[in-house]
Design a protein around this motif. Structure first.
Motif, PDB file in Angstrom:
ATOM      1  N   HIS A  35     -50.921  -2.550   4.764  1.00 42.51           N
ATOM      2  CA  HIS A  35     -50.664  -1.687   5.915  1.00 42.51           C
ATOM      3  C   HIS A  35     -50.512  -2.562   7.157  1.00 42.51           C
ATOM      4  N   GLU A  36     -49.407  -2.392   7.874  1.00 40.98           N
ATOM      5  CA  GLU A  36     -49.107  -3.317   8.983  1.00 40.98           C
ATOM      6  C   GLU A  36     -50.162  -3.309  10.090  1.00 40.98           C
ATOM      7  N   ILE A  37     -50.820  -2.192  10.313  1.00 35.14           N
ATOM      8  CA  ILE A  37     -51.870  -2.153  11.341  1.00 35.14           C
ATOM      9  C   ILE A  37     -53.060  -3.018  10.918  1.00 35.14           C
ATOM     10  N   ASP A  38     -53.400  -2.970   9.634  1.00 39.72           N
ATOM     11  CA  ASP A  38     -54.501  -3.787   9.132  1.00 39.72           C
ATOM     12  C   ASP A  38     -54.142  -5.272   9.160  1.00 39.72           C
ATOM     13  N   ILE A  39     -52.891  -5.592   8.837  1.00 39.95           N
ATOM     14  CA  ILE A  39     -52.438  -6.982   8.899  1.00 39.95           C
ATOM     15  C   ILE A  39     -52.510  -7.488  10.335  1.00 39.95           C
ATOM     16  N   ARG A  40     -52.101  -6.667  11.263  1.00 40.80           N
ATOM     17  CA  ARG A  40     -52.182  -7.058  12.677  1.00 40.80           C
ATOM     18  C   ARG A  40     -53.641  -7.271  13.100  1.00 40.80           C
ATOM     19  N   TYR A  41     -54.511  -6.375  12.692  1.00 41.69           N
ATOM     20  CA  TYR A  41     -55.929  -6.476  13.045  1.00 41.69           C
ATOM     21  C   TYR A  41     -56.539  -7.785  12.537  1.00 41.69           C
ATOM     22  N   LEU A  42     -56.139  -8.189  11.340  1.00 41.47           N
ATOM     23  CA  LEU A  42     -56.712  -9.378  10.720  1.00 41.47           C
ATOM     24  C   LEU A  42     -56.030 -10.684  11.124  1.00 41.47           C
ATOM     25  N   THR A  43     -54.754 -10.612  11.557  1.00 37.30           N
ATOM     26  CA  THR A  43     -54.002 -11.852  11.804  1.00 37.30           C
ATOM     27  C   THR A  43     -53.294 -11.923  13.149  1.00 37.30           C
TER      28      THR A  43
END
Length: 108
Positions: A35-43
């Motif tokens: 999920h792109e929001i989770d990827i953004r949150y982590l990276t």
């Protein structure tokens, strides 16, 4: 108040470490974030059609050529590795990475 890029990267690194602790207690070798929001949150990376593989040692953003230039800051800050795969076939890159890294149990 301005937030420095260094403190943001530190927060993202801390999030990845907490994720590693969580999945290792579940007996998983790695997790796949799609999920792109989770990827953004982590990276901090913002891009569609990308995946994030987090194992006990590293995090790898798997994306396609459209985001190659946008991923340069991620490469440079050392928070994640980057793998450029073939659009609509990123799952093949994930399968290869899992085989290379000896990942047997993958959480999604």
């Amino acid at each position: 108040m301005l937030v420095s890029e260094h403190s943001i990267q530190g927060a993202q690194a801390g999030r990845q470490e907490r994720l590693r602790t969580a999945f290792s207690t579940l007996g998983l070798d790695a997790v796949l974030i799609n999920h792109e929001i989770d990827i953004r949150y982590l990276t901090g990376f913002i891009g569609h059609d990308s995946l994030l593989l987090v194992d006990s040692d590293d995090s790898v953003i798997v994306s396609d050529f459209r985001y190659d230039e946008q991923l340069n800051p991620i490469r440079q800050n050392g928070l994640c590795s980057v793998e450029i795969g073939i659009r609509h076939r990123l799952d093949e890159s994930i399968q290869r990475l899992c085989a290379e890294r000896g990942i047997k149990s993958l959480g999604v």
